[in-house]
Enzyme design. Structure first.
Site: not given
Ligand code: NAI
Length: 336
Positions: A233, A262, A294
């Site tokens: 993360r 993000e 991601h």
């Protein structure tokens, strides 16, 4: 049972559509869940959310007011959910605890190999007829010390892959994983894994303890020139500190699949827009930084497993009042 599914793309719909056969009434929304979009859930008994959806107390309160009773996450991580608020509001939270640790571990390895051997730069050079090798020098992974912070499902698969490269394996975790021990991993404390690792991969969840694990005052603990990889993360790394570390050489190269801010960037085509995030823009200027948006989870097998478990969670909640994989406040204590 009506389910509002936030943050969906065509590829999500393709896999989640099997929910119709389970008798679910699927309401797909492209929008990310936030205070501005929460009204889309009105009339649904369940909502389905992804990693960058906002599940803070004010949003949960509105969901509860609309009569929503289940939050079904399409992810393993649940750091974006206020679990205390969810419990107080009588909302059940479910997740997909494991879908494909292989997907994330293999992508982590892809970033490491591409970053080390500069594949992204070589690809562009060759297409332009530039066959010079200057600037493409890498190092052998063989014999290097590979540190994994968070040796759970993903960390363990990564450890197995890395064994094939002949690396020395170090691990750091709140608990030791027998699978990793069997691979010859040595468990050490955080300071030692920082100090010893030539390649340091972060594969732990985002918790208060792992938040900004890499920051200005922990940077000097890293082995100078370390290859730092984060596919967990974004907020496990303070991006400002990472930039400082890249500038002074503390960080030799940086590979990211996640980024703290993000939510405003990833999963969207912003190629016709100005990049407003100056920190992200600065990261993109370094030749020794490789970022993907991601996508570590993004394999056919993983999406299929995510859809199956998510539909299973929702159908079980409808039929028995309990999802297959609940997340409760107890998880906060368990996971640090
Ligand atoms: P897992 O729960 O199997 O393993 C996590 C490990 O981290 C556990 O062994 C746990 O004890 C350890 N851990 C917890 N707190 C720690 C701390 N303070 N210091 C060191 N270790 C700590 O989870 P899994 O499936 O391996 O996933 C790991 C993380 O990867 C997820 O929490 C998620 O944030 C991230 N992820 C990223 C994806 C992507 O597409 N980039 C996709 C899926 C997960």
């Amino acid at each position: 049972m009506r389910v509002t599914i936030f943050s969906t793309k065509p590829y999500d719909r393709h896999f989640l559509d099997r929910g119709w056969q389970a008798g679910l009434d699927l309401q797909y929304c492209e929008a990310r869940l936030s205070l501005e979009t929460v009204a889309l859930a009105e009339g649904s008994a369940a909502i389905c959310a992804f990693v960058n959806d906002n599940l803070s107390r004010p949003v949960l309160k509105r969901l509860a007011d609309y009569g929503v009773r289940l939050i079904a996450l399409r992810s393993a991580g649940f750091n974006n959910v206020d679990l205390v608020a969810a419990e107080e509001l009588g909302l059940t939270v479910a997740r997909v605890p494991a879908y494909s640790p292989h997907a994330v571990a293999e992508h982590t390895m892809a970033i490491i190999l591409a970053l080390n051997r500069k594949i992204h730069r070589a690809y562009n050079r060759v297409r332009e007829g530039n066959f010079a090798l200057d600037g493409l020098l890498g190092f052998d992974l063989h014999g290097k010390t590979f540190g994994i912070v968070g040796t759970g499902k993903i960390g363990a698969v990564l450890a197995r892959i890395v064994t094939g490269f002949g690396c020395r394996l170090l691990g750091h975790d709140l608990q030791q994983n027998p699978d990793c021990l069997a691979l010859g991993m040595t468990y050490v404390d955080r300071e030692e894994i920082f100090r010893e690792s030539d390649i340091l991969s972060l594969n732990c969840p985002l918790t208060p303890d792992t938040y900004h694990m890499i920051r200005s005052d922990t940077l000097p603990l890293l082995k100078p020139g370390v290859m730092l990889i984060n596919t967990s993360r974004g907020a496990v790394i303070d991006a400002h500190a990472a930039i400082a570390g890249l500038k002074d050489g503390t960080i030799g190269s940086l590979g990211l699949d996640v980024y703290e801010e993000e939510a405003d960037l990833f999963f969207e085509d912003l190629s016709n827009e100005m990049l407003r995030d100056d920190v992200f823009a600065r990261l993109l200027t370094f030749p020794n930084v490789l970022i993907t948006g991601h996508q570590a989870f993004f394999t056919h097998e993983a999406l299929e497993a995510i859809a199956e478990t998510t539909i299973g969670n929702i159908a079980a909640f409808r039929d028995t009042g309990r999802p297959l994989h609940a997340v409760t406040v107890d998880f906060l204590a368990d996971k640090g």
